[in-house]
Scaffold this motif. Sequence first.
Motif, PDB file in Angstrom:
ATOM      1  N   LYS A 144       0.827  -1.213   0.000  1.00 20.13           N
ATOM      2  CA  LYS A 144       0.000   0.000   0.000  1.00 20.13           C
ATOM      3  C   LYS A 144       0.860   1.262   0.000  1.00 20.13           C
ATOM      4  CE  LYS A 144      -4.003  -2.036   2.350  1.00 20.13           C
ATOM      5  NZ  LYS A 144      -4.872  -1.973   3.557  1.00 20.13           N
ATOM      6  N   ASP A 187      -9.652   1.111 -11.120  1.00 17.92           N
ATOM      7  CA  ASP A 187     -10.471   1.816 -10.126  1.00 17.92           C
ATOM      8  C   ASP A 187      -9.880   3.157  -9.695  1.00 17.92           C
ATOM      9  OD1 ASP A 187     -12.273  -0.272 -10.136  1.00 17.92           O
ATOM     10  OD2 ASP A 187     -11.426  -1.252  -8.373  1.00 17.92           O
ATOM     11  N   ASN A 188      -8.575   3.357  -9.939  1.00 22.66           N
ATOM     12  CA  ASN A 188      -7.923   4.534  -9.371  1.00 22.66           C
ATOM     13  C   ASN A 188      -7.191   5.429 -10.360  1.00 22.66           C
ATOM     14  OD1 ASN A 188      -8.029   4.198  -6.201  1.00 22.66           O
ATOM     15  ND2 ASN A 188      -7.586   2.156  -7.024  1.00 22.66           N
ATOM     16  N   TRP A 247       1.519   2.732  -3.481  1.00 24.35           N
ATOM     17  CA  TRP A 247       0.410   3.503  -4.038  1.00 24.35           C
ATOM     18  C   TRP A 247       0.276   4.851  -3.333  1.00 24.35           C
ATOM     19  CZ3 TRP A 247      -2.206   5.100  -7.751  1.00 24.35           C
ATOM     20  CH2 TRP A 247      -3.448   5.705  -7.601  1.00 24.35           C
ATOM     21  N   SER A 274       1.948  -0.152  -8.173  1.00 23.79           N
ATOM     22  CA  SER A 274       1.609  -1.356  -7.417  1.00 23.79           C
ATOM     23  C   SER A 274       2.727  -2.366  -7.551  1.00 23.79           C
ATOM     24  CB  SER A 274       0.287  -1.963  -7.910  1.00 23.79           C
ATOM     25  OG  SER A 274       0.344  -2.266  -9.290  1.00 23.79           O
ATOM     26  N   LYS A 283      -5.345  -8.705 -10.189  1.00 26.85           N
ATOM     27  CA  LYS A 283      -5.528  -7.858  -9.002  1.00 26.85           C
ATOM     28  C   LYS A 283      -4.966  -6.461  -9.250  1.00 26.85           C
ATOM     29  CE  LYS A 283      -4.059  -7.495  -4.152  1.00 26.85           C
ATOM     30  NZ  LYS A 283      -3.248  -8.134  -3.079  1.00 26.85           N
ATOM     31  N   HIS A 298      -7.038  -2.802  -9.522  1.00 24.07           N
ATOM     32  CA  HIS A 298      -6.706  -1.638  -8.694  1.00 24.07           C
ATOM     33  C   HIS A 298      -6.463  -0.409  -9.560  1.00 24.07           C
ATOM     34  CE1 HIS A 298      -3.768   1.045  -6.665  1.00 24.07           C
ATOM     35  NE2 HIS A 298      -4.532   0.824  -5.608  1.00 24.07           N
TER      36      HIS A 298
END
Length: 342
Positions: free
Chosen positions: A39, A147-148, A42, A109, A140, A144
């Motif tokens: 995390k 979505d971002n 990101w 990521s 995965k 991510h």
Amino acid sequence: MLLISPGLVTATGISKVMDNEVSHDKITRLLSGGIFSEKYIWQKAKPLCHEIATEAAVLIIDDSIQEKPYTKENDLICWHFDHSKHRHVKGVNFLTGLYHSWGISVPVSVEFVTKSIKATNEKGRTVRKSKVSKNELFRKMVGHAVDNLQFSYVLSDSWYGNSKNMQFIHQKNQKFIFAIKGNRKIALSREEKEKGHYVSISTLESEGRSLVVYVKQLDFPIAITSQVFKNGDDTATLYLASNDLDLESEQMTTIYQKRWKVEEYHKSIKSNTCFAKSPTKTVKTQKSHFIASIAAFNRLELLKIRKKKNHFALKSYLQIVAMKNMRIELHKLLTPNLKKVV
């Protein structure tokens, strides 16, 4: 420290460089405390990505192996098959999602292949297996990013160019360009697909042309093209596939060339941010070091834009500055301190 250290990066060494303002125990606790997680990448990348976001941006996903032959084996540092060397090597296998826009590459990521399952193979040897496949990690990371982030295409090599990954990206209403193998079976029309008539991509004359074809496992058509590379008498053919049917052959190959940015990224973190130069012993501290090294890559990217120098030139500049200071200090040490005798 990761950008200036000439050798192993240790907690004790960092503490000494900082004149013991931060103890080596505090640095060790930082590495084992879980702050440097997936995390964290990101969190550090998000502001920059939103600043450089454009519709022409691309998401590049690829994996790499950093060899660690002398490190004790664990779930993270273990044996992986290296396709570039056609053999198993001991090290860390990691996937990176690289956001590329306006000439800047930003890791958004990272996922590590951890092999926590032990099994016995047909030769009676104990081998390690991962609970999650690299293709699952790939999906995965794509999810991510969708979505971002704002980007036009997902780019990746033939290892990830399977139908399941294509279907996943297409269902996310996102475009992709994958390299695919020449023995991939396709149908030239929907009718041919329904009849089960398939041919290998390598049998088609697709160089410089964009052809719409059908794959058995996909419920949508894809566009394919090919590009031939010559080196003396040797030739190699790159086959590409995309769900953007409006792309011409030249457009597809031009966009896919951006995938090379992930190779530059791999080379840079292994050479310039001390990715492998850590004596950490546990999975948590090893992973923390790797993530900190990847985060340091962003500093080099910003310096690249500011100073108009590539990563290796920047690293060389820092080393020259350090060597100049070392030369001055060495001169002081070699100069006798003569005191007047009264």
